[in-house]
Write a protein that holds these residues in place. Structure first.
Motif, PDB file in Angstrom:
ATOM      1  N   ALA A 340       0.949  -1.182   0.100  1.00  0.00           N
ATOM      2  CA  ALA A 340      -0.053   0.067  -0.023  1.00  0.00           C
ATOM      3  C   ALA A 340       0.868   1.305   0.072  1.00  0.00           C
ATOM      4  O   ALA A 340       0.464   2.205  -0.823  1.00  0.00           O
ATOM      5  N   VAL A 341       1.900   1.242   0.701  1.00  0.00           N
ATOM      6  CA  VAL A 341       2.767   2.340   0.864  1.00  0.00           C
ATOM      7  C   VAL A 341       3.533   2.538  -0.400  1.00  0.00           C
ATOM      8  O   VAL A 341       3.613   3.751  -1.011  1.00  0.00           O
ATOM      9  N   ALA A 342       3.953   1.657  -1.082  1.00  0.00           N
ATOM     10  CA  ALA A 342       4.674   1.753  -2.541  1.00  0.00           C
ATOM     11  C   ALA A 342       3.593   2.200  -3.612  1.00  0.00           C
ATOM     12  O   ALA A 342       4.065   2.830  -4.472  1.00  0.00           O
ATOM     13  N   GLU A 343       2.331   1.454  -3.506  1.00  0.00           N
ATOM     14  CA  GLU A 343       1.377   2.317  -4.459  1.00  0.00           C
ATOM     15  C   GLU A 343       0.959   3.546  -4.250  1.00  0.00           C
ATOM     16  O   GLU A 343       0.968   4.340  -5.084  1.00  0.00           O
ATOM     17  N   PHE A 344       0.605   4.036  -3.024  1.00  0.00           N
ATOM     18  CA  PHE A 344       0.514   5.371  -2.817  1.00  0.00           C
ATOM     19  C   PHE A 344       1.746   6.351  -3.130  1.00  0.00           C
ATOM     20  O   PHE A 344       1.415   7.510  -3.969  1.00  0.00           O
ATOM     21  N   PHE A 345       2.708   6.049  -2.655  1.00  0.00           N
ATOM     22  CA  PHE A 345       4.014   6.895  -2.927  1.00  0.00           C
ATOM     23  C   PHE A 345       4.481   6.739  -4.348  1.00  0.00           C
ATOM     24  O   PHE A 345       5.362   7.610  -4.853  1.00  0.00           O
ATOM     25  N   GLY A 346       4.224   5.779  -4.947  1.00  0.00           N
ATOM     26  CA  GLY A 346       4.814   5.317  -6.149  1.00  0.00           C
ATOM     27  C   GLY A 346       6.237   4.914  -6.441  1.00  0.00           C
ATOM     28  O   GLY A 346       6.946   5.381  -7.395  1.00  0.00           O
ATOM     29  N   ARG A 347       6.828   4.358  -5.351  1.00  0.00           N
ATOM     30  CA  ARG A 347       8.008   4.098  -5.345  1.00  0.00           C
ATOM     31  C   ARG A 347       8.146   2.831  -4.298  1.00  0.00           C
ATOM     32  O   ARG A 347       7.427   2.933  -3.257  1.00  0.00           O
ATOM     33  N   GLU A 348       9.077   1.785  -4.463  1.00  0.00           N
ATOM     34  CA  GLU A 348       9.387   1.066  -3.549  1.00  0.00           C
ATOM     35  C   GLU A 348       9.963   1.724  -2.087  1.00  0.00           C
ATOM     36  O   GLU A 348      10.867   2.328  -2.226  1.00  0.00           O
TER      37      GLU A 348
END
Length: 605
Positions: A340-348
């Motif tokens: 979810a964090v990766a998806e929201f911020f657009g980065r791993e």
């Protein structure tokens, strides 16, 4: 927060004192210190650097902490997650694993939350003294950024009960930022620190330049963490199996099993929830998939993402402006959280920090700075919500805006609103709404002064927030110089802590309505002062006002009264301005006439 990162070298000369850094966590705790210029965590006799925040009290006064206490869970009561009780009052806590005595303050097993937390701190103090071969007396202790004054004060009191002088209360995301920044000296970057622990969540946005970085914003929820997912999973199991865990001891065993299943599902796709000798059938067994857990975690994760969105907005940054998203806190091991964090911020996300150790390492760095074991760091945190007082008409008058760096102080002068008034009530508020009633009251007190005409008595009010985030309010009668000083330490907010986030949301949602009400209230107060003055001007201005001018004033006066009746903010504001302008000429003539009459009397004398 603005700080300079230490370069990892001990200052010349002997270090006179040792100050340890402590992460007093909901689920786990740790203690660290700066040794030879580097922060390290101190392990106990079992080689564990991180211990469970669990305490067992024996019938004869024995106390066990950590793993030893956990081994007794399910057989005898063991206190866990006590951090959720810190600084709270009766009626503010629900679904705690053990029964609570809510009589004279919250108690669990007959002890206050501060007393239970003190046992954890005593154990960490013992480990540090043993490892360092010298008695430890001072500590930096971390708290969630959104802990209020009462919760911070309770943490400080727990340290004192443990025999520690708490030299600094440090925000957890700030500590994590310190640990992250230490490894990146000389870089120029912006990063978000996503800290999801056992009981709390914080998101901080920071900017780092040449070893100096500033926290641009912070947002959090002190009722969001791994414990909430454990309870959600247990409720799901109850619904699926039909088992009930009404007995406190059995429910504690069930929560322990739910936590185990949650942890296993970070590495596995399927795990069985097994609880023998429970329920009418003699035991409960239920298969749980990672998909099941992710569905249960979704609303909790969405709450954290809402905080991320708000913190970025407060920092006036886009997701693309960030160079890294750093994960800390044990609950960030959950794959759904990372996704979810990766998806929201657009980065791993950056996984360079140890989830359970980063905050304690940051606390150790700050402790090393204060003790002189590291080069000086200037550390300033931010206020999560605005602070102010209620003014006449029920308005919120902000003295310290949200996201101000601390320590800080700010003041303003206030006057009496009514002639003959003998005292002024100072109502201290926290929040983002325009009207006082929509914000949270932290405390109130009165300042006495000699009766005076309206607007003549003067009271100076100053807010001061120290480095621990504790608010002190000073009110001074300027005529006598008499001060009233109140420290806001034990004023817990009369709402659930997760509503801190809701406060910001509501301020955005109701922004137009709130501002319209504020504009109307301010215009109404001015109108209530102006209308009697207009009547006096017309009475005294005989011979100075022609019919056309008088008709204009009366028309403007009628428009003001109509706007008040309709409660139309913009109409009233405009009408007051028109009336004020319409009376300018006659008011000036009255002043001139008064001066002429005074001069004539003086010449007669």
């Amino acid at each position: 927060m603005r700080l300079g990162i230490p370069v990892g070298a001990r200052q010349s000369g002997a270090v006179e004192e040792v100050i340890v850094g402590i992460d007093l966590g909901t689920t786990h705790s740790a203690v660290g210190v700066v040794d030879s210029g580097f922060p390290i965590l101190l392990a106990n006799e079992d080689g564990r650097r991180v211990i469970p925040s669990a305490v067992w009290f024996g019938a004869s006064g024995e106390v066990e902490v950590g793993e030893k206490a956990l081994r007794r869970r399910g057989v005898t009561p063991v206190v866990t997650s006590v951090k959720r009780l810190m600084g709270r009052r009766s009626g503010e806590v629900d679904d705690f694993p053990l029964p609570l005595d809510e009589g004279d303050g919250l108690r669990v097993l007959g002890r206050t939350p501060e007393e239970v937390s003190a046992e954890i701190l005593k154990e960490l103090k013992r480990v540090a003294s043993w490892r360092l071969d010298r008695e430890v007396h001072k500590a930096v202790i971390t708290v969630p950024a959104y802990f209020n004054d009462a919760q911070r004060s309770a943490t400080k009191k727990a340290g004192e009960l443990a025999g520690l002088e708490v030299v600094r209360i440090l925000n957890e995301p700030t500590a994590a930022a310190l640990a992250y920044g230490l490894e990146r000296l000389g870089e120029s970057s912006r990063a978000a620190v996503y800290d999801l622990g056992g009981g709390t969540f914080d998101l901080s946005v920071l900017e780092m330049r040449d070893g100096v970085f500033e926290v641009l914003s912070t947002c959090g929820d002190t009722r969001l963490g791994g414990d909430d997912l454990d309870r959600a999973l247990l409720d799901w199991v109850v619904g699926k199996s039909g088992a009930e865990f009404s007995d406190p001891m059995m429910r504690e065993r069930a929560l322990t099993e739910a936590e185990r299943v949650k942890r296993q599902l970070s590495d596995r796709e399927v795990e069985s929830f097994r609880l023998p000798f429970a329920g009418e059938a003699g035991g409960v067994e239920c298969e749980v998939t990672r998909g099941d857990l992710e569905r249960l975690a979704k609303p909790l994760i969405e709450r954290s993402i809402a905080c991320c969105r708000r913190a970025l907005a407060d920092a006036d940054l886009r997701k693309e402006d960030l160079d890294a998203v750093v994960l800390v806190g044990g609950s960030t091991r959950i794959p759904a959280v990372r996704a979810a964090v990766a998806e929201f911020f657009g980065r791993e996300p950056d996984l360079s920090q140890h989830p359970d150790e980063a905050i304690a390492l940051g606390a150790a760095i700050q402790a090393g700075v204060l003790s002189g074991a590291m080069r000086k760091v200037v550390l300033l945190d931010v206020t999560p919500l605005s602070l102010g007082i209620e003014t006449f008409g029920g308005l919120m008058n902000v003295l310290i805006p949200r996201n101000s760096t601390i320590p800080t102080k700010a003041g303003e002068m206030f006057t009496n609103a009514v002639a003959g008034q003998r005292s002024m009530s100072i109502r201290v508020l926290q929040g983002e709404r325009e009207m006082a009633r929509d914000n949270w009251k932290l405390g109130d007190f009165a300042v006495e002064f000699e009766p005076a005409e309206k607007g003549r008595a003067r009271v100076g009010v100053q807010f001061s927030i120290d480095e621990n985030g504790i608010l002190q309010v000073l009110a001074r009668d300027t005529a006598t110089g008499k001060d009233v000083v109140v420290e806001i330490r034990d004023a817990a907010v009369d709402v659930e802590d997760e509503k801190v986030e809701a406060m910001v949301s509501e301020s955005i949602e109701h922004a137009f309505d709130d501002m319209a009400e504020r504009v109307f209230t301010e215009a109404r107060l001015k109108a209530e002062e102006l209308l009697p003055a207009v009547a006096s001007v017309l009475d005294q201005g005989a011979g100075l006002v022609d019919e056309t001018e008088a008709a204009s004033i009366r028309a403007a006066e009628a428009e003001v009264r109509a706007a008040i009746e309709e409660q139309d903010a913009n109409r009233l504001k405009a009408a007051v301005e028109v009336l004020d302008k319409a009376t300018e000429g006659v008011a000036a003539k009255l002043v001139e006439r008064a001066m002429e009459e005074a001069l004539a009397r003086r010449m007669e004398e």
